[in-house]
Design a protein around this motif. Structure first.
Motif, PDB file in Angstrom:
ATOM      1  N   ASP B 210       0.731   2.377   1.846  1.00  0.00           N
ATOM      2  CA  ASP B 210      -0.488   1.609   1.646  1.00  0.00           C
ATOM      3  C   ASP B 210      -1.367   1.529   2.878  1.00  0.00           C
ATOM      4  O   ASP B 210      -2.564   1.754   2.837  1.00  0.00           O
ATOM      5  CB  ASP B 210      -0.111   0.166   1.294  1.00  0.00           C
ATOM      6  N   LEU B 211      -0.723   1.191   3.953  1.00  0.00           N
ATOM      7  CA  LEU B 211      -1.442   1.017   5.209  1.00  0.00           C
ATOM      8  C   LEU B 211      -2.076   2.332   5.612  1.00  0.00           C
ATOM      9  O   LEU B 211      -3.218   2.392   6.034  1.00  0.00           O
ATOM     10  CB  LEU B 211      -0.473   0.522   6.280  1.00  0.00           C
ATOM     11  N   LEU B 212      -1.312   3.411   5.438  1.00  0.00           N
ATOM     12  CA  LEU B 212      -1.839   4.723   5.785  1.00  0.00           C
ATOM     13  C   LEU B 212      -3.065   5.052   4.953  1.00  0.00           C
ATOM     14  O   LEU B 212      -4.045   5.585   5.441  1.00  0.00           O
ATOM     15  CB  LEU B 212      -0.774   5.793   5.549  1.00  0.00           C
ATOM     16  N   ASP B 214      -5.191   2.986   3.463  1.00  0.00           N
ATOM     17  CA  ASP B 214      -6.337   2.176   3.872  1.00  0.00           C
ATOM     18  C   ASP B 214      -6.943   2.686   5.165  1.00  0.00           C
ATOM     19  O   ASP B 214      -8.158   2.780   5.306  1.00  0.00           O
ATOM     20  CB  ASP B 214      -5.919   0.711   4.088  1.00  0.00           C
TER      21      ASP B 214
END
Lengths: 316, 391
Positions: B210-212, B214
């Motif tokens: 997810d972080l990647l 975003d």
């Protein structure tokens, strides 16, 4: 009021120039006197502790600066490497990553990553079961946190990352850190103020934003730099009279005595103005405020820290 | 030298210094003094003390400059021959404006402004406040509506953090390199290159997908504007080095602050940035008046031998006399310390460029306080010496 030194993690925050590092060092000394194995963390690579405790380059080592008192300066790059090594566990893979240019960009560019690994390292130091190999446990970790404006952002980082990364290891880590630093049984946030208009306002703002943004309360406010109240109002009036009389006596009398009287009147005005700010901080914050003396010393050295530590012990 | 002479021919005065040394007050005082002398001046500040803002008649300063009512100065006996404008910097607003200006289309603009990572960083990213302050300065300078711009830089631990801000901004937008290996596609992410693939799987393990995603989206959208951003950061940086710009260091007389001041001065020289002078605030005055020509190193405080007896005689109260004496000793010790530190500073800097302001008994938080500061900032060395003597 529970003693903030009885927690495991203690953030010392405040506006720049209010003596935050010195108060953090003094808190460390007090904790050590109480028999706690204590470590003071610097986060902005200021190396203030080295100069206070006359040690050479504290750096990214848990350095014993006095018996039972350690210091540590968190370099985000080193903290990131340490964290990734713990996560990846496979050394060649980890080395591949650090040699990769793109990764360097990633690390430099990801907003807040430096703050996250820094606070992550603080959290790691505060664990009873240290993640770092052969890491010994500390009873108390004191953080000389960034100045207020950035300080809130710093404390909020784990929540920010926890929110952004909805799942995955970063999310788990960030949540664990957030839980730890917002647990009033484990973590304490203290503020250092200075008896002037702006720093008092900032302390009140800090208190408000901590509560609104993180649901945290300040455990303790230290009002640093207070001049002693040496003279009463009557005495000041009397000295003013004597001084006027002396000044009127054109060149007669002792110029040194006049200078000493002017200094005394200045002291009286300063102490009075400071007491007003102390009163304002006390009434508007509704918190306990520990009064700390101005240190009339040429340098903030070990003796100065000791003097401050005595005042903290008396006030806590 | 005084501030007016140090600012001769300058259009931009950047007040730099570490937190807590009175930068905001000094910036306001410099701006007010130059405006009183006939210039149209704008002061860009970060967070003025509420009482100072109120005293200037600015209960809420916005991201736009506002003219300060000249009547306010007249009420304090100050003849305002020019104009004083003030604004409070809003880093987030400036960042948003910048995105708006550089975004190729509305869709990109909205995608960035709504990106969660952007929202988090536009306020908090290390250096973003500093950069946005410069950005605003650049914008106002381009518009050329003022004779002089005075910038009160954001509080940093190091005065130096400020001059590195354009570099950091450029490095940040160059995070666009990431988009080369993280392109959001229909199937999640397409990864470019073999080592990229390996790297990606490691990153994924650490950060979670997810972080990647975003981040990648953020850099992707930002990448479209990176060129414009970098170019602008370059121009902002150039502005700092121009002849019409000057850096004024604001500091305190403690040894740490003085050492940092010397370091800052060296760094400015290395970076070929224009250095104007140093304002040292909160200097403890020597009540015996021998403070000397802007702190001569060999000035000695007079011996205090006869003083206790003199004080007892004058006050007729032994206890009070003893306290006055003890206080005087401590005051003199602080004055001696400051004198030593100031001498240390003056020796290291080239030329006559240090202006001292004493530690006033009360906080400076209104127009008359600023006027009090200005008596020192704009006075001649001889006048300052006399005032320091404090008779």
């Amino acid at each position: 009021m529970p003693n903030p030194l009885d927690k495991r993690l203690l953030f010392v925050t405040g506006k720049g120039g209010v003596g935050k590092s010195t108060v953090a060092a003094a808190l460390g000394v007090v904790a050590t006197r109480q028999g706690k194995r204590t470590i003071i963390c610097e986060v902005a690579q200021q190396e203030r502790m080295s100069s206070v405790f006359h040690t050479q380059g504290v750096g990214y080592h848990e350095t014993e600066i006095a018996p039972g008192l350690f210091a540590f300066s968190i370099d985000p790059q080193r903290a990131l490497e340490e964290y990734l090594l713990m996560q990846i566990k496979i050394k060649p893979l980890y080395e591949l990553m650090f040699k990769n240019r793109i990764f360097t960009y990633f690390a430099a560019a990801t907003p807040g990553l430096r703050e996250l690994v820094t606070i992550g390292k603080v959290w790691e130091l505060a664990q009873l079961d240290r993640r770092v190999k052969r890491g010994a446990k500390y009873d108390l970790v004191i953080v000389d946190a960034p100045a207020t404006g950035h300080g809130i952002g710093f404390l909020r980082t784990p929540k920010t990352f926890g929110d952004i990364a909805r799942v995955g290891p970063v999310k788990r880590q960030a949540d664990a850190i957030y839980k730890f630093i917002t647990d009033p049984a484990l973590t304490s946030v203290c503020a250092v103020a200075w008896p002037e208009e702006m720093p008092v306002n900032e302390t009140l703002d800090l208190r408000r934003s901590l509560r609104e943004e993180l649901g945290l309360d300040l455990d303790e406010i230290f009002m640093n730099g207070l001049y002693p109240e040496l003279f009463g109002a009557d005495e000041a009036a009397e000295m003013r009279e004597v001084l006027e009389r002396e000044q009127a006596a054109n060149g007669e009398g002792s110029p040194l005595a006049r200078a000493a009287l002017r200094a005394a009147l200045s002291e009286h005005r300063r102490a009075t103005a400071q007491q007003e700010q102390l009163g304002r901080l006390r009434s508007e914050s509704g918190e306990q405020v520990v009064a700390l003396p101005f240190l009339f010393r040429p340098r903030l050295d070990m003796d100065a820290v000791g003097e401050l530590a005595d005042a903290i012990e008396a006030g806590l | 030298m005084n501030v007016e002479e140090l600012l001769e021919g300058k259009q931009i005065c950047i007040c730099a210094g570490s937190g807590g040394v009175g930068k905001t007050t000094t910036s306001a005082a410099i701006a007010m003094g130059m405006a009183a002398r006939g210039l149209k001046v704008a002061v860009l500040t970060i967070d003025p003390a509420r009482r100072l803002a109120n005293s200037l008649g600015l209960p809420e300063l916005g991201n736009e400059e506002r003219l300060i009512d000249p009547e306010r100065f007249a009420a304090h006996g100050i003849e305002m021959r020019g104009e004083l404008w003030a604004m409070m910097l809003d880093a987030k607003r400036t960042f948003d404006d910048l995105v708006e200006r550089h975004a190729p289309d509305e869709e990109t603009r909205d995608r960035i402004l709504q990106n969660r990572i952007y929202q988090e960083i536009s306020n908090a990213m290390a250096g973003s406040q500093e950069y946005m302050a410069m950005e605003k300065l650049y914008e106002l300078h381009q518009e050329a509506r003022y004779d002089l711009l005075v910038l009160d830089t954001p509080p940093t631990r190091h005065a130096l953090d400020f001059i590195d801000a354009p570099e950091r901004m450029t490095r940040f937008v160059e995070g666009r390199s990431l988009q080369f290996f993280l392109k959001p596609g229909r199937l999640g992410m397409r990864v470019v290159g073999r080592s990229g693939g390996m790297l990606f799987s490691v990153l994924k393990r650490v950060t979670g997908i997810d972080l990647l995603q975003d981040l990648s989206e953020f850099f992707q959208s930002f990448g479209d504007m990176a060129q414009g951003f970098s170019e602008r950061a370059q121009r902002v940086k150039e502005l700092l080095g121009r002849r019409e710009t000057t850096f004024m260091l604001v500091t305190a007389p403690e040894r740490d602050a003085i050492d940092e001041g010397v370091f800052f001065w060296r760094r400015l020289k290395e970076a070929r940035l224009p250095f104007g002078g140093v304002v040292v605030n909160k200097v403890h005055r020597d009540f015996t008046a021998e403070i000397g020509a802007e702190f001569v190193p060999d000035a000695v405080s007079p011996p205090l031998d006869g003083l206790p007896a003199d004080l007892r005689g004058l006050l007729g109260d032994d206890d009070l006399a003893a306290r006055v004496y003890a206080n005087f000793e401590r005051y003199q010790a602080l004055a001696a310390r400051d004198r030593e530190n100031m001498a240390h500073l003056t020796e290291r800097l080239e030329g006559d460029c240090v202006v001292c302001v004493p530690y006033f008994d009360e906080d400076v938080h209104d127009i008359s306080g600023l006027a009090q500061v200005n008596a020192y900032l704009f006075g001649s060395a001889a006048e300052r010496r006399e005032m320091f003597a404090g008779v």
